[in-house]
Scaffold this active site. Sequence first.
Site, PDB file in Angstrom:
ATOM      1  N   GLY A  96       9.856  36.127  59.355  1.00 30.69           N
ATOM      2  CA  GLY A  96       8.635  36.778  58.868  1.00 30.69           C
ATOM      3  C   GLY A  96       8.933  37.657  57.672  1.00 30.69           C
ATOM      4  N   SER A 128       8.486  36.911  54.303  1.00 32.85           N
ATOM      5  CA  SER A 128       7.856  36.597  53.016  1.00 32.85           C
ATOM      6  C   SER A 128       6.974  37.730  52.525  1.00 32.85           C
ATOM      7  CB  SER A 128       7.029  35.317  53.137  1.00 32.85           C
ATOM      8  OG  SER A 128       5.985  35.483  54.073  1.00 32.85           O
ATOM      9  N   ARG A 129       6.659  38.678  53.386  1.00 31.29           N
ATOM     10  CA  ARG A 129       5.866  39.836  52.962  1.00 31.29           C
ATOM     11  C   ARG A 129       6.033  40.950  54.007  1.00 31.29           C
ATOM     12  NH1 ARG A 129       2.158  35.854  54.654  1.00 31.29           N
ATOM     13  NH2 ARG A 129       1.163  36.431  56.635  1.00 31.29           N
ATOM     14  N   SER A 131       9.941  32.192  56.574  1.00 31.75           N
ATOM     15  CA  SER A 131       8.502  32.238  56.859  1.00 31.75           C
ATOM     16  C   SER A 131       8.017  30.797  56.914  1.00 31.75           C
ATOM     17  CB  SER A 131       7.733  33.032  55.798  1.00 31.75           C
ATOM     18  OG  SER A 131       7.647  32.307  54.588  1.00 31.75           O
ATOM     19  N   ASP A 177       8.725  27.521  61.413  1.00 29.46           N
ATOM     20  CA  ASP A 177       7.790  28.138  62.363  1.00 29.46           C
ATOM     21  C   ASP A 177       8.618  28.593  63.551  1.00 29.46           C
ATOM     22  OD1 ASP A 177       5.988  28.787  64.319  1.00 29.46           O
ATOM     23  OD2 ASP A 177       4.694  27.039  64.002  1.00 29.46           O
ATOM     24  N   VAL A 178       8.793  29.914  63.682  1.00 28.18           N
ATOM     25  CA  VAL A 178       9.709  30.420  64.714  1.00 28.18           C
ATOM     26  C   VAL A 178       9.094  30.408  66.116  1.00 28.18           C
ATOM     27  CG1 VAL A 178      11.164  31.782  63.174  1.00 28.18           C
ATOM     28  CG2 VAL A 178       9.120  32.835  64.170  1.00 28.18           C
ATOM     29  N   TYR A 207      -1.977  41.303  71.558  1.00 26.67           N
ATOM     30  CA  TYR A 207      -0.904  41.791  70.683  1.00 26.67           C
ATOM     31  C   TYR A 207      -0.049  42.830  71.422  1.00 26.67           C
ATOM     32  CZ  TYR A 207       1.321  44.185  66.738  1.00 26.67           C
ATOM     33  OH  TYR A 207       2.242  44.765  65.879  1.00 26.67           O
ATOM     34  N   ALA A 243       0.354  43.191  74.582  1.00 24.52           N
ATOM     35  CA  ALA A 243       1.151  42.515  75.619  1.00 24.52           C
ATOM     36  C   ALA A 243       2.377  41.849  75.003  1.00 24.52           C
ATOM     37  CB  ALA A 243       0.287  41.476  76.337  1.00 24.52           C
ATOM     38  N   LYS A 252       3.984  42.740  72.273  1.00 16.50           N
ATOM     39  CA  LYS A 252       4.945  43.732  71.770  1.00 16.50           C
ATOM     40  C   LYS A 252       5.663  44.437  72.921  1.00 16.50           C
ATOM     41  CE  LYS A 252       4.786  42.519  68.021  1.00 16.50           C
ATOM     42  NZ  LYS A 252       5.876  42.323  67.027  1.00 16.50           N
TER      43      LYS A 252
END
Length: 256
Positions: free
Chosen positions: A14, A16-17, A38, A61-62, A154, A156, A158
């Site tokens: 992740g 790329s930005r 990314s 795509d991870v 989200y 959950a 994290k």
Amino acid sequence: MFEPLQGKTVIVTGASRGIGKGIALRFAAAGLNTVVVSRSLAEAEAVAAQAGAQAIGVAADVSTPEGCAAMVAAAVARFGGVDILCANAGIFPAAKLAEMTVADFDHVISTNLKSTFLSVQAVLPEMEKRGQGRVVITSSITGPITGYPGWSHYGASKAGQLGFMRTAAIELAPKRITVNAVMPGNIATEGLDGMGADYIAGMEAAIPQKRLGSVADIANAALFLASNEAAYITGQTIVVDGGQVLPESPAALEAM
Ligand code: NAP
């Protein structure tokens, strides 16, 4: 003075930005070979070009085992192995509970949590060859400590990353691989562009330091957890939030 990490290889997912880009540029500036991952190859390669000669961009795509295998294969082909994984890729689409679909929930859990498992599993053989390794997960204050309407899936994901981390840290300790997490508060990224000055001011007002975090604030914490000096720290978290989680009520901020 910390020992230099020059010549080691880091994979940043992740990247790329946003925060991942900040981590990749910080590690590259510290002299590491940097693999910028990314789904968009063009965006990953643009960050790699900015990072310098010892960086490559990889499209993966991870949330899939194939994507994680491809990113590790690219790191090995270019740099000969993997020393550090920054598992940072994540998404945060909002959906209130009444409207949230099973697909919404699965997408967030898959991108944020399943990817953490898959990327750690994929780098393990390379770290075992090295006889040591570092994993730094980007979690969040949202979920493990706080909540925010629209982000139950989200939160959950994290919090789930931290549950994963604690057992992974035990399992990997004999292999001299540490697994830790950074928990960012509100960080200024491209995602906030266009949200408006009032929105930003409202966020800043809720933070005791009265500013949003920078991607460098997160990258510096990640670099510390990746350092030789952090060898005896595993299964732990560092909150990087300018004190955001500390006030016990809005009155505490007003009393400053
Ligand atoms: P961002 O700016 O939206 O960047 C997300 C990155 O993840 C992009 O490079 C994106 O590239 C990549 N990505 C998304 N899905 C992917 C997938 N399936 N496979 C590979 N790469 C994927 O996000 P951010 O704000 O920097 O957040 C980064 C991490 O920090 C996330 O884990 C987030 O939960 C955490 N965090 C952020 C904040 C904050 O304030 N920004 C606060 C707390 C925690 P592509 O779309 O091209 O794949």
